[in-house]
Design a protein around this motif. Structure first.
Motif, PDB file in Angstrom:
ATOM      1  N   ALA A 125       0.826  -1.212   0.000  1.00 39.71           N
ATOM      2  CA  ALA A 125       0.000   0.000   0.000  1.00 39.71           C
ATOM      3  C   ALA A 125       0.857   1.258   0.000  1.00 39.71           C
ATOM      4  O   ALA A 125       0.594   2.218  -0.746  1.00 39.71           O
ATOM      5  CB  ALA A 125      -0.929  -0.005   1.214  1.00 39.71           C
ATOM      6  N   ILE A 126       1.897   1.269   0.827  1.00 42.45           N
ATOM      7  CA  ILE A 126       2.699   2.488   0.943  1.00 42.45           C
ATOM      8  C   ILE A 126       3.535   2.730  -0.313  1.00 42.45           C
ATOM      9  O   ILE A 126       3.936   3.866  -0.580  1.00 42.45           O
ATOM     10  CB  ILE A 126       3.602   2.426   2.200  1.00 42.45           C
ATOM     11  CG1 ILE A 126       3.969   3.850   2.665  1.00 42.45           C
ATOM     12  CG2 ILE A 126       4.866   1.639   1.938  1.00 42.45           C
ATOM     13  CD1 ILE A 126       2.791   4.660   3.119  1.00 42.45           C
ATOM     14  N   VAL A 131       4.355   7.094  -4.095  1.00 39.47           N
ATOM     15  CA  VAL A 131       4.363   7.674  -5.444  1.00 39.47           C
ATOM     16  C   VAL A 131       3.354   8.817  -5.521  1.00 39.47           C
ATOM     17  O   VAL A 131       3.637   9.891  -6.084  1.00 39.47           O
ATOM     18  CB  VAL A 131       4.036   6.597  -6.498  1.00 39.47           C
ATOM     19  CG1 VAL A 131       3.883   7.244  -7.871  1.00 39.47           C
ATOM     20  CG2 VAL A 131       5.131   5.543  -6.545  1.00 39.47           C
ATOM     21  N   GLN A 132       2.171   8.607  -4.942  1.00 40.77           N
ATOM     22  CA  GLN A 132       1.156   9.660  -4.940  1.00 40.77           C
ATOM     23  C   GLN A 132       1.663  10.908  -4.212  1.00 40.77           C
ATOM     24  O   GLN A 132       1.513  12.032  -4.705  1.00 40.77           O
ATOM     25  CB  GLN A 132      -0.117   9.152  -4.264  1.00 40.77           C
ATOM     26  CG  GLN A 132      -1.245  10.183  -4.239  1.00 40.77           C
ATOM     27  CD  GLN A 132      -2.406   9.736  -3.364  1.00 40.77           C
ATOM     28  OE1 GLN A 132      -2.199   9.164  -2.295  1.00 40.77           O
ATOM     29  NE2 GLN A 132      -3.626  10.001  -3.815  1.00 40.77           N
ATOM     30  N   ASP A 142      -2.630  14.289  -8.626  1.00 40.83           N
ATOM     31  CA  ASP A 142      -3.072  13.533  -7.447  1.00 40.83           C
ATOM     32  C   ASP A 142      -3.886  12.308  -7.870  1.00 40.83           C
ATOM     33  O   ASP A 142      -5.067  12.183  -7.546  1.00 40.83           O
ATOM     34  CB  ASP A 142      -3.907  14.433  -6.539  1.00 40.83           C
ATOM     35  CG  ASP A 142      -4.110  13.833  -5.155  1.00 40.83           C
ATOM     36  OD1 ASP A 142      -3.324  12.936  -4.783  1.00 40.83           O
ATOM     37  OD2 ASP A 142      -5.056  14.238  -4.458  1.00 40.83           O
ATOM     38  N   LEU A 143      -3.249  11.410  -8.617  1.00 42.77           N
ATOM     39  CA  LEU A 143      -3.917  10.164  -8.996  1.00 42.77           C
ATOM     40  C   LEU A 143      -4.057   9.259  -7.790  1.00 42.77           C
ATOM     41  O   LEU A 143      -3.211   9.272  -6.889  1.00 42.77           O
ATOM     42  CB  LEU A 143      -3.116   9.450 -10.086  1.00 42.77           C
ATOM     43  CG  LEU A 143      -3.085  10.129 -11.466  1.00 42.77           C
ATOM     44  CD1 LEU A 143      -2.145   9.375 -12.397  1.00 42.77           C
ATOM     45  CD2 LEU A 143      -4.484  10.194 -12.058  1.00 42.77           C
ATOM     46  N   PRO A 144      -5.108   8.447  -7.716  1.00 45.12           N
ATOM     47  CA  PRO A 144      -5.307   7.563  -6.559  1.00 45.12           C
ATOM     48  C   PRO A 144      -4.108   6.640  -6.340  1.00 45.12           C
ATOM     49  O   PRO A 144      -3.572   6.051  -7.296  1.00 45.12           O
ATOM     50  CB  PRO A 144      -6.555   6.767  -6.952  1.00 45.12           C
ATOM     51  CG  PRO A 144      -7.276   7.633  -7.926  1.00 45.12           C
ATOM     52  CD  PRO A 144      -6.211   8.357  -8.688  1.00 45.12           C
ATOM     53  N   TRP A 148      -1.139   3.232  -8.489  1.00 45.35           N
ATOM     54  CA  TRP A 148       0.310   3.056  -8.437  1.00 45.35           C
ATOM     55  C   TRP A 148       0.680   1.772  -7.705  1.00 45.35           C
ATOM     56  O   TRP A 148       1.645   1.095  -8.076  1.00 45.35           O
ATOM     57  CB  TRP A 148       0.959   4.259  -7.753  1.00 45.35           C
ATOM     58  CG  TRP A 148       0.718   5.554  -8.451  1.00 45.35           C
ATOM     59  CD1 TRP A 148      -0.031   6.608  -8.009  1.00 45.35           C
ATOM     60  CD2 TRP A 148       1.211   5.926  -9.738  1.00 45.35           C
ATOM     61  NE1 TRP A 148      -0.037   7.615  -8.936  1.00 45.35           N
ATOM     62  CE2 TRP A 148       0.724   7.226 -10.008  1.00 45.35           C
ATOM     63  CE3 TRP A 148       2.018   5.302 -10.692  1.00 45.35           C
ATOM     64  CZ2 TRP A 148       1.022   7.900 -11.192  1.00 45.35           C
ATOM     65  CZ3 TRP A 148       2.316   5.972 -11.865  1.00 45.35           C
ATOM     66  CH2 TRP A 148       1.825   7.248 -12.113  1.00 45.35           C
ATOM     67  N   THR A 149      -0.086   1.447  -6.681  1.00 43.49           N
ATOM     68  CA  THR A 149       0.164   0.206  -5.938  1.00 43.49           C
ATOM     69  C   THR A 149       0.021  -1.007  -6.847  1.00 43.49           C
ATOM     70  O   THR A 149       0.871  -1.913  -6.838  1.00 43.49           O
ATOM     71  CB  THR A 149      -0.812   0.098  -4.753  1.00 43.49           C
ATOM     72  OG1 THR A 149      -0.393   1.017  -3.724  1.00 43.49           O
ATOM     73  CG2 THR A 149      -0.838  -1.302  -4.170  1.00 43.49           C
TER      74      THR A 149
END
Length: 489
Positions: A125-126, A131-132, A142-144, A148-149
């Motif tokens: 998760a982190i 990345v966010q 500010d993509l969710p 990225w995860t």
């Protein structure tokens, strides 16, 4: 009494065929040491853990790190001694099972598997969360974080499926980048504040609330080292594992202890020993870098990103091998014991491990949406919550291993038994584990931490119940526990 299976060919597996083997002897001591430190993830762990530690232990938080490093070295002795006698990809599962029998082996496999998956979910998760944070800080985008995860997890799994050598090398490269960044920022901060350097961070009198503060901060400091056991699960793929696993463990713990002390000293110095301001900072080390390096502070974000990638690769690589070994020895479904015929990687265990961690993230996020607050899950908050729950289960496994070591050597290798290495040190290691267990499980903690001890107890009872049922249904299970020795021909 000789240890059955040590140095002997493996007996038939759970379905009557010889168990599948990983690719042997392709990793050296430096490889598994680098993978171990990559699994520790010093940048990621320090970025998101030190503010809590400093707020609990105070200015002298570096002393708490030293105490945690000593405690982890005691645990490292247990792992090294077991690996010297019976190296196995099963790691703790094999060590506990060979000592206490098949019920304990299945129980350990389940607790370790669940604990590591929950803890790894925090890392997964982190990785997207960081990345966010980085993109939003520098570009305003500010993509969710979940997007990225998923992307980073897919890339990490893809590397792992290509083979242990390729993925371990990449984990080592990522670790090298983060350590370079951490060292540069720390040295720059110490030089910048050289006029205010003092020994206060190393004086016991500056620990908040004395021994209580040291003990309360101890679990947080120990968590900085989680992943130190990585090398044992890579034993089957390591050259001369009886020697190299122990060397990798001790060298990794020593390097991480010294490094964390330097990072902690640079951070408290960079904040002018102002604990209130340090505790209010989301990522104190990054703030120190911004004040010290200015525009070059973006390097800390790069170090944090490479750290999460290194932990993803090294952590899933090693921890999935515990699940794989349990599958091929029949402690878990044989599906997990599959090895790719060409790359010799435990594909099913790796993919299932990562997918289960993603499901945990999804379930936890759904709980946040349906909870009283009704808001989305913050990956930084989730990192703290899920890593805490996973650590409780992992500490139970550490505890069982420390208790097992003297009994194992007295039973199987009495001629090699040494009072210091096989009794005194594991006894001290047991005491060291009980301290963080107490502080993680004591009553009166805020939600959701107050129900974590009950969740861990429920997991333990369910694992014991399942293990007892499985052993009753399969009397041959005892012969298969630890049957695959890493360096057996």
């Amino acid at each position: 009494m000789p240890d059955p299976g040590a140095g002997k060919p493996s007996p038939p597996g759970p379905v009557g065929d010889a168990p599948q083997r990983l690719r042997g002897g392709v990793l050296g001591m430096a490889d598994i040491a680098a993978a171990t430190m990559a699994n520790v993830g010093p940048a990621m762990s320090f970025f998101f853990g030190f503010a809590f530690l400093a707020g609990t232990a105070g200015v002298a938080s570096p002393l708490t790190i030293v105490a945690a490093g000593i405690a982890v070295a005691l645990l490292g002795n247990t792992l090294a001694e077991f690996s010297r006698a019976h190296p196995s990809a099963g790691s703790f599962t094999t060590f506990v099972g060979k000592t206490f029998g098949p019920v304990s082996a299945v129980t350990t496999a389940l607790l370790a598997g669940v604990g590591y998956i929950i803890a790894m979910a925090s890392v997964i998760a982190i990785s997207g969360g960081f990345v966010q944070i980085t993109l939003h800080h520098y570009t305003g985008v500010d993509l969710p974080w979940i997007l990225w995860t998923l992307l980073l997890t897919g890339l990490a799994v893809g590397l792992m499926l290509r083979g242990i050598v390729v993925s371990t090398k990449w984990a080592g490269y990522f670790f090298g980048v983060e350590m370079l960044v951490l060292a540069v920022v720390s040295i720059a901060a110490l030089v910048e504040h050289r006029g205010s350097l003092s020994l206060d961070p190393f004086l016991p009198s500056h620990i908040s609330n004395g021994f209580r503060g040291l003990a309360a901060g101890f679990p947080l400091a120990v968590y900085l080292f989680v992943g130190w056991e990585n090398s044992a699960a890579l034993a089957e793929e390591t050259e001369n594992p009886r020697r190299n696993v122990g060397r990798a463990v001790f060298s990794s713990v020593a390097i991480m202890t010294v490094s964390y002390v330097v990072f902690a000293y640079a951070t408290v110095t960079g904040f002018g020993y102002d604990l209130d301001r340090l505790g209010a900072s989301p990522i104190p080390f990054v703030e120190v870098a911004q004040h010290t390096l200015g525009a070059l502070a973006f390097l800390t974000y790069l170090g944090g990103l490479t750290s999460t990638l290194g932990v993803l690769i090294a952590g899933i690589n090693s921890q999935a091998r515990l699940v794989f070994n349990a599958g091929r020895e029949g402690l878990l479904p044989s599906f997990f014991g599959y090895v790719h015929p060409t790359r010799r990687t435990p594909n099913n265990a790796i993919v299932t491990f990562a997918a289960t961690a993603l499901l945990i993230i999804g379930g936890w996020g759904l709980g946040h949406l349906l909870g009283s607050g009704g808001g989305p899950m913050n990956p930084v908050v989730f990192f703290t919550e899920s890593s805490t729950l996973g650590t409780i289960l992992i500490l139970l496994v550490y505890l069982a291993s420390n208790i097992a070591l003297p009994l194992y050597y007295r039973r199987y290798r009495p001629q090699e038994f040494r009072v210091i290495r096989h009794l005194v040190l594991p006894a001290l290691g047991t005491l060291a584990i009980l301290v963080p267990l107490y502080y993680l499980a004591k009553p009166g903690q805020p939600a959701p931490y107050n129900w974590f001890p009950y969740a861990a107890l429920a997991a333990l009872l369910a694992a014991v119940g399942y293990a007892a049922l499985l052993v009753r249904r399969d009397p041959t299970l005892a012969d298969r526990v630890g049957s695959v020795v890493a360096d057996a021909d």
